[in-house]
Design an enzyme around this catalytic site. Structure first.
Site, PDB file in Angstrom:
ATOM      1  N   ARG A 256       0.848  -1.192   0.000  1.00  0.00           N
ATOM      2  CA  ARG A 256       0.000   0.000   0.000  1.00  0.00           C
ATOM      3  C   ARG A 256       0.880   1.237   0.000  1.00  0.00           C
ATOM      4  O   ARG A 256       1.749   1.386   0.859  1.00  0.00           O
ATOM      5  CB  ARG A 256      -0.899   0.001   1.245  1.00  0.00           C
ATOM      6  CG  ARG A 256      -1.688   1.280   1.376  1.00  0.00           C
ATOM      7  CD  ARG A 256      -2.605   1.328   2.613  1.00  0.00           C
ATOM      8  NE  ARG A 256      -3.218   2.636   2.666  1.00  0.00           N
ATOM      9  CZ  ARG A 256      -3.156   3.462   3.702  1.00  0.00           C
ATOM     10  NH1 ARG A 256      -2.562   3.113   4.822  1.00  0.00           N
ATOM     11  NH2 ARG A 256      -3.708   4.667   3.636  1.00  0.00           N
TER      12      ARG A 256
ATOM     13  N   HIS B 249      -2.912  11.053   0.743  1.00  0.00           N
ATOM     14  CA  HIS B 249      -2.368  10.825   2.086  1.00  0.00           C
ATOM     15  C   HIS B 249      -1.714  12.134   2.555  1.00  0.00           C
ATOM     16  O   HIS B 249      -0.501  12.203   2.733  1.00  0.00           O
ATOM     17  CB  HIS B 249      -1.384   9.651   2.054  1.00  0.00           C
ATOM     18  CG  HIS B 249      -1.100   9.047   3.400  1.00  0.00           C
ATOM     19  ND1 HIS B 249      -1.200   7.704   3.667  1.00  0.00           N
ATOM     20  CD2 HIS B 249      -0.713   9.610   4.574  1.00  0.00           C
ATOM     21  CE1 HIS B 249      -0.886   7.458   4.934  1.00  0.00           C
ATOM     22  NE2 HIS B 249      -0.570   8.606   5.501  1.00  0.00           N
TER      23      HIS B 249
ATOM     24  N   GLU C 265      -7.165   8.509   6.507  1.00  0.00           N
ATOM     25  CA  GLU C 265      -7.391   9.134   7.809  1.00  0.00           C
ATOM     26  C   GLU C 265      -8.016  10.531   7.746  1.00  0.00           C
ATOM     27  O   GLU C 265      -7.361  11.540   8.017  1.00  0.00           O
ATOM     28  CB  GLU C 265      -6.071   9.181   8.597  1.00  0.00           C
ATOM     29  CG  GLU C 265      -5.559   7.799   8.943  1.00  0.00           C
ATOM     30  CD  GLU C 265      -4.341   7.830   9.891  1.00  0.00           C
ATOM     31  OE1 GLU C 265      -3.832   8.923  10.179  1.00  0.00           O
ATOM     32  OE2 GLU C 265      -3.932   6.756  10.343  1.00  0.00           O
TER      33      GLU C 265
ATOM     34  N   ASN D 194      -7.059   1.955   9.845  1.00  0.00           N
ATOM     35  CA  ASN D 194      -5.747   2.161  10.449  1.00  0.00           C
ATOM     36  C   ASN D 194      -5.934   2.055  11.952  1.00  0.00           C
ATOM     37  O   ASN D 194      -6.691   2.828  12.551  1.00  0.00           O
ATOM     38  CB  ASN D 194      -5.172   3.538  10.103  1.00  0.00           C
ATOM     39  CG  ASN D 194      -4.713   3.615   8.660  1.00  0.00           C
ATOM     40  OD1 ASN D 194      -4.782   2.629   7.927  1.00  0.00           O
ATOM     41  ND2 ASN D 194      -4.244   4.767   8.256  1.00  0.00           N
TER      42      ASN D 194
ATOM     43  N   TYR E 165      -4.059   1.523  15.812  1.00  0.00           N
ATOM     44  CA  TYR E 165      -2.820   1.536  16.601  1.00  0.00           C
ATOM     45  C   TYR E 165      -3.056   1.316  18.089  1.00  0.00           C
ATOM     46  O   TYR E 165      -2.338   0.554  18.712  1.00  0.00           O
ATOM     47  CB  TYR E 165      -2.082   2.874  16.404  1.00  0.00           C
ATOM     48  CG  TYR E 165      -1.463   3.026  15.040  1.00  0.00           C
ATOM     49  CD1 TYR E 165      -0.181   2.555  14.784  1.00  0.00           C
ATOM     50  CD2 TYR E 165      -2.163   3.622  13.990  1.00  0.00           C
ATOM     51  CE1 TYR E 165       0.400   2.680  13.523  1.00  0.00           C
ATOM     52  CE2 TYR E 165      -1.592   3.755  12.723  1.00  0.00           C
ATOM     53  CZ  TYR E 165      -0.311   3.278  12.496  1.00  0.00           C
ATOM     54  OH  TYR E 165       0.260   3.393  11.257  1.00  0.00           O
TER      55      TYR E 165
ATOM     56  N   GLU F  93      -3.191  -0.027   8.114  1.00  0.00           N
ATOM     57  CA  GLU F  93      -1.996   0.367   8.875  1.00  0.00           C
ATOM     58  C   GLU F  93      -2.086  -0.218  10.269  1.00  0.00           C
ATOM     59  O   GLU F  93      -3.163  -0.250  10.870  1.00  0.00           O
ATOM     60  CB  GLU F  93      -1.868   1.892   9.040  1.00  0.00           C
ATOM     61  CG  GLU F  93      -1.386   2.629   7.838  1.00  0.00           C
ATOM     62  CD  GLU F  93      -1.244   4.136   8.091  1.00  0.00           C
ATOM     63  OE1 GLU F  93      -1.000   4.554   9.248  1.00  0.00           O
ATOM     64  OE2 GLU F  93      -1.394   4.890   7.115  1.00  0.00           O
TER      65      GLU F  93
END
Ligand SMILES: *[C@@H]1O[C@H](CO)[C@@H](O)[C@H](O)[C@H]1NC(C)=O
Length: 507
Positions: free
Chosen positions: A97, A142, A187, A329, A331, A399
């Site tokens: 990606r 992005h 995002e 994404n 985290y 991600e």
């Protein structure tokens, strides 16, 4: 007695083995890594590339970046793309990606001029991947908006959806014969909240309590226009899919109380519901509870109308369902409280509108990045929530990764432990029936970490930024990830026998 113990141990051993064998990622599960144009490419003014908002901000105001660095050269993928693809082969990736720099393709931002050099660079990058059977997954945006479009208002402009559709059509036309996985935006929260509501990302428009909502609507409309353009005019002949990537960290209630559960829901609405709800929900439009709250606060604060715009019924219908997959994404996790852990929030602002407290227990390890923690069941919690809320969408984790400090060396056991825990959680999500199709580790290599410059490192490969050749060296985590991809199994005991990387047959 002794015999009994031996037999029991034998049985326990067998059942552990069976469970392990059952916990396999499917063969068609896409394992990859992710990057973004401004973070890795360099070549900021190569040939006729136009200026982006990150070029402008880092050049005119260098002190906003922690180590006064910028993305002018960074990992220099512009000159090293063949080495990048070689690394993908070393890892045995199924997919990669990456994002396109809008102003490298359209130097003016507008569609009147296409850069031949910019297009050639991406053609070379894509063709090099395809030569070795690596599936390109392409993000159209992005964070590196052409500065010329920012001069016209950027995401605040009602014309933004039109500019974006023009750009998207050119990109689909140029690369869609070979690219079958498209992501419109990376995002939205970070684009809209950090760029237009606060000053933690370019273009640093400090329109607190106004910018995020206006940007959210323009972004979602732009996404839907690109999606429909693709489905109507490109997908029938090209046969690909188009989705959007949203940062979905997990926000759970701090206690079981109704107040904390509602607080966590408001937090989720403010963090990602603003972008997910219009696209993936049954009703469409912005999240209900948050929009009611913002409307009420706005009136109390003396505004003639809500600071959050609405979607007309036509707009709702246009946006609803405009994604073939949900890119996640992920985290970190946070525990949300209605009354505790609150800070002084600027009025008006998204944080004041949501008005809850956020807490991270002390026993959750924290990475080099302050916002990044390792929480139990983090991916499982986030993905099962999306499954239940949005009728089981196809999901890609686009991600997920862990940061270390520049001096931390090549033996990155903390990163390995995070990846293993994340992938176990992804397997739990698969077991729970989540329609999860792939996982992209962030990141293939060290790169320019936005406001943190080069002070935080996310790479499976270390990059030497002092070396003009930007030499890339695999960390221990690269060998562990390679083993997981090859076997489709997470072996917690696996240790690489050496730190010498080779390309396996067939890659
Ligand atoms: C941003 O705006 C808010 C008011 O909405 C203000 O309190 C804050 O200081 C501003 N930040 C900067 C860096 O200008």
């Amino acid at each position: 007695m002794k015999l009994f113990v031996v037999i029991s141990l034998f049985l326990v051993g067998c059942s552990a083995l069976t469970t392990k064998q059952e916990r396999r990622f499917p063969d068609d599960f896409l394992f990859g890594t992710a990057t973004a144009a401004y973070q890795i490419e360099g070549g900021w003014n190569a040939d006729d590339k136009g200026e982006s908002i990150w070029d402008r901000m880092t050049h005119s105001n260098p002190t906003v970046i922690k180590d006064l660095s910028n993305g002018d050269i960074t990992s220099d993928t512009y000159n090293n793309y063949k080495r990048d693809v070689e690394m993908m082969r070393e890892l045995g990736l199924d997919a990669y990606r990456f994002s396109l720099s809008w102003s490298r393709i359209l130097p003016n931002g507008l569609a009147n001029k296409v850069s031949e050099a910019g297009v050639a660079f991406y053609n070379n990058y894509i063709d090099e991947m395809l030569k070795y059977g690596i599936t390109p997954m392409v993000t159209l945006y992005h964070w590196d908006l052409p500065q010329k479009l920012q001069d016209l208002g950027g995401f605040m402009s009602p014309l933004f959806p039109e500019w974006y559709e023009d750009y998207a059509r050119i990109v689909f036309e140029l690369f869609g014969d070979r690219v079958k996985h498209w992501i419109t935006f990376n995002e939205p929260r970070e684009i809209c909240y950090e760029g237009y509501d606060w000053i933690s990302k370019a273009p640093q428009v400090n329109a607190t309590g106004i910018g995020v909502y206006r940007c959210a609507k323009n972004l979602v409309m732009a996404h839907a226009r690109a999606y429909h353009a693709y489905k109507n005019d490109f997908a029938p002949s090209q046969g690909g899919v188009c989705g959007i990537t949203i940062s979905v960290n997990w926000f759970g209630p701090k206690t079981d109380s109704e107040e904390d559960q509602f607080a966590a829901e408001l937090k989720r609405q403010g963090e990602w519901g603003l972008f997910a709800e219009p696209i993936f929900s049954e009703d469409g439009g912005f999240p209900k509870e948050l929009s009611e709250k913002v409307a009420q606060k706005s009136i109390e604060q003396g505004y003639p109308r809500s600071r959050m715009p609405e979607f007309t019924d036509d707009e709702k219908a246009f946006v609803k369902g405009s994604a073939d997959f949900f890119g996640v994404n992920h985290y970190s996790s946070f525990l949300i409280s209605a009354t505790e852990d609150k800070e002084e929030y600027v009025v008006p602002s998204l944080y004041d509108d949501v008005d809850v407290g956020s807490y991270v227990p002390g026993d959750w390890p924290t990475a080099a990045s302050s916002w990044l923690n390792k929480a139990p069941d983090s991916i499982l919690n986030a993905l099962t929530h999306l499954k239940n809320k949005y009728n089981s969408p196809v999901i890609y984790i686009t991600e997920n990764g862990w940061s270390t400090s520049p001096g931390d060396g090549l033996v990155d056991d903390d990163r390995i432990s995070y990846y293993r825990a994340s992938l176990e959680s992804a397997l739990d999500a698969l077991d729970a029936g989540v329609n999860l199709k792939g996982y992209m580790a962030w990141s293939l290599m060290d790169n320019f970490e936005w406001m943190e410059g080069f002070t935080e490192r996310f790479g499976l490969y270390h990059v030497d930024f002092e070396d003009p050749a930007r030499t890339r060296t695999p960390r221990k985590s690269a060998f562990v990830y390679k083993q997981i991809i090859k076997t489709r199994v997470i072996d917690h005991e696996y240790e690489p026998s050496s730190m010498t990387m080779t390309i396996d047959e067939g890659h």
